[in-house]
Structures are given as structure tokens and as C-alpha cells.
Design an enzyme around this catalytic site. Structure first.
Site, mmCIF file in Angstrom:
data_model
loop_
_atom_site.group_PDB
_atom_site.id
_atom_site.type_symbol
_atom_site.label_atom_id
_atom_site.label_comp_id
_atom_site.label_asym_id
_atom_site.label_seq_id
_atom_site.Cartn_x
_atom_site.Cartn_y
_atom_site.Cartn_z
ATOM 1 N N HIS A 159 -7.439 -2.810 -4.515
ATOM 2 C CA HIS A 159 -7.073 -1.535 -3.887
ATOM 3 C C HIS A 159 -5.834 -0.954 -4.549
ATOM 4 O O HIS A 159 -4.991 -1.684 -5.070
ATOM 5 C CB HIS A 159 -6.824 -1.718 -2.387
ATOM 6 C CG HIS A 159 -5.821 -2.781 -2.080
ATOM 7 N ND1 HIS A 159 -6.133 -4.127 -2.062
ATOM 8 C CD2 HIS A 159 -4.494 -2.708 -1.789
ATOM 9 C CE1 HIS A 159 -5.058 -4.825 -1.775
ATOM 10 N NE2 HIS A 159 -4.045 -3.992 -1.615
ATOM 11 N N HIS A 193 -2.438 1.366 -3.846
ATOM 12 C CA HIS A 193 -1.525 1.930 -2.850
ATOM 13 C C HIS A 193 -1.034 3.284 -3.377
ATOM 14 O O HIS A 193 -0.674 3.399 -4.562
ATOM 15 C CB HIS A 193 -0.279 1.049 -2.695
ATOM 16 C CG HIS A 193 -0.544 -0.344 -2.210
ATOM 17 N ND1 HIS A 193 -0.258 -0.744 -0.924
ATOM 18 C CD2 HIS A 193 -1.032 -1.440 -2.835
ATOM 19 C CE1 HIS A 193 -0.562 -2.026 -0.773
ATOM 20 N NE2 HIS A 193 -1.027 -2.481 -1.927
HETATM 21 P P1 5GP Z 1 -1.642 -6.040 -1.004
HETATM 22 O O1 5GP Z 1 -0.376 -6.809 -0.703
HETATM 23 O O2 5GP Z 1 -2.866 -6.910 -0.949
HETATM 24 O O3 5GP Z 1 -1.544 -5.222 -2.253
HETATM 25 O O4 5GP Z 1 -1.740 -4.975 0.170
HETATM 26 C C1 5GP Z 1 -2.543 -5.133 1.300
HETATM 27 C C2 5GP Z 1 -2.205 -4.009 2.247
HETATM 28 O O5 5GP Z 1 -3.224 -3.924 3.202
HETATM 29 C C3 5GP Z 1 -0.892 -4.208 3.004
HETATM 30 O O6 5GP Z 1 -0.012 -3.139 2.712
HETATM 31 C C4 5GP Z 1 -1.329 -4.240 4.459
HETATM 32 O O7 5GP Z 1 -0.423 -3.573 5.308
HETATM 33 C C5 5GP Z 1 -2.675 -3.567 4.436
HETATM 34 N N1 5GP Z 1 -3.596 -4.034 5.457
HETATM 35 C C6 5GP Z 1 -3.883 -5.318 5.737
HETATM 36 N N2 5GP Z 1 -4.794 -5.389 6.741
HETATM 37 C C7 5GP Z 1 -5.083 -4.098 7.058
HETATM 38 C C8 5GP Z 1 -5.972 -3.518 8.030
HETATM 39 O O8 5GP Z 1 -6.665 -4.193 8.793
HETATM 40 N N3 5GP Z 1 -6.008 -2.173 8.083
HETATM 41 C C9 5GP Z 1 -5.261 -1.371 7.245
HETATM 42 N N4 5GP Z 1 -5.374 -0.055 7.391
HETATM 43 N N5 5GP Z 1 -4.420 -1.897 6.320
HETATM 44 C C10 5GP Z 1 -4.337 -3.244 6.242
#
Ligand code: 5GP
Ligand code: ZN
Length: 140
Positions: free
Chosen positions: A101, A103
Site C-alpha cells: 500500500h 500512504h
Molecule cells: P504500514 O506500517 O504497513 O506501512 O502501514 C499500515 C497502516 O495501516 C497503518 O498506518 C495503520 O494505521 C493502517 N491500518 C491498519 N489496520 C487498519 C484498518 O483496519 N483500517 C484502516 N483504515 N487502516 C488500518
């Protein structure tokens, strides 16, 4: 991680609610539930892949098609001065959710969200050595 266990696949399937920002056949964008700034959006491919290097270039192209508009929309809506587009790949890089994903993080001047970029300088000869090593691995 299997698709069955993937929280973002569940969001895509509508099994877990989200604040949807945009959706088409290939891509879903929704608000991050744990934002680092107001308007923090996640952009995901509907096809489950773990990281950028595991993603079909065609699926990546579908993200690329919508990213400029989504980033601009986030910036305008939040009256941001700028934004970060980030993609964490692997736990060592801060990836928590194993569904690739991007951001979009709106930024204001001096907001203190990310202050440090731990840059350093290569010693003599190191940049060539590393450049050679990376080029050897490209299969394009
Ligand atoms: P990563 O650290 O994997 O790049 O980012 C994962 C992101 O997913 C985090 O910023 C976290 O807040 C978000 N996230 C995790 N679980 C959920 C969820 O159930 N719903 C939404 N909308 N965001 C989520
Ligand atoms: Zn997934």
C-alpha cells in the site's frame, strides 16, 4: 500471509468498514485508521501482493494512474503545504500490514511529523560498487 488473513483484503471485500475515498476496478483508497496527520490516505491494489517487488507492473500502473489525482485532492482538501507518498516494504522498513500500500500523508510546514532523514555520504568508490551490484540484479 494468506489473503484470508489480510486486513486490507477484508476491507476491499467490504468485510471490514473503512472511510472510502476512491474506488475503481483495480484500486481502493481509504483513510488510515491511525493517521500520522489529518487526511492520511492509504491507496491499495485490489490484487493482494506483499511488496512493490512482488507486484505485477500492470497492477502498479493502475495505482500510478490514480495517485496524482488522489495526492492532489488530499493536499487541496487538507490545505496542506505538501505531502509524503510512502510505501513501506518489509517489517524492517516499517511495514505492518502485509498488503502492499501507498500512504499519502498531508504535511504542513514545521509540523514535526518526520523531521529526520538520516542521510550520509558514500566513501570513495562505494557508490560505484553499489551501483554495479544493483544494476546486475535488474531483469528489465
Ligand atoms: P504500514 O506500517 O504497513 O506501512 O502501514 C499500515 C497502516 O495501516 C497503518 O498506518 C495503520 O494505521 C493502517 N491500518 C491498519 N489496520 C487498519 C484498518 O483496519 N483500517 C484502516 N483504515 N487502516 C488500518
Ligand atoms: Zn491483502
Amino acid at each position: 500471509m494468506s489473503v484470508q488473513d489480510c486486513i486490507f483484503c477484508k476491507i476491499i471485500a467490504g468485510q471490514i468498514p473503512c472511510t472510502k475515498i476512491y474506488e475503481n476496478e483495480f484500486v481502493l483508497a481509504f483513510l488510515d485508521v491511525g493517521p500520522v496527520s489529518e487526511g492520511h490516505v492509504l491507496v491499495v491494489s485490489k490484487q493482494h501482493t506483499s511488496s512493490v517487488d512482488q507486484t505485477d507492473p500492470r497492477a502498479m500502473a493502475e495505482i500510478a494512474k490514480v495517485l496524482p489525482d488522489l495526492a492532489g485532492s488530499v493536499k487541496k482538501a487538507m490545505a496542506a503545504d505538501g505531502y509524503n507518498v510512502l510505501c513501506n516494504n518489509g517489517a524492517s522498513a516499517g511495514q505492518v500490514v502485509g498488503h502492499m500500500h501507498f500512504h499519502i500523508i498531508p504535511r504542513k510546514a514545521n509540523d514535526g511529523v518526520f523531521n529526520q532523514w538520516p542521510a550520509f555520504q558514500y566513501p570513495e568508490g562505494k557508490a560505484k560498487e553499489i551501483g554495479d551490484k544493483i544494476r546486475e540484479n535488474i531483469s528489465l
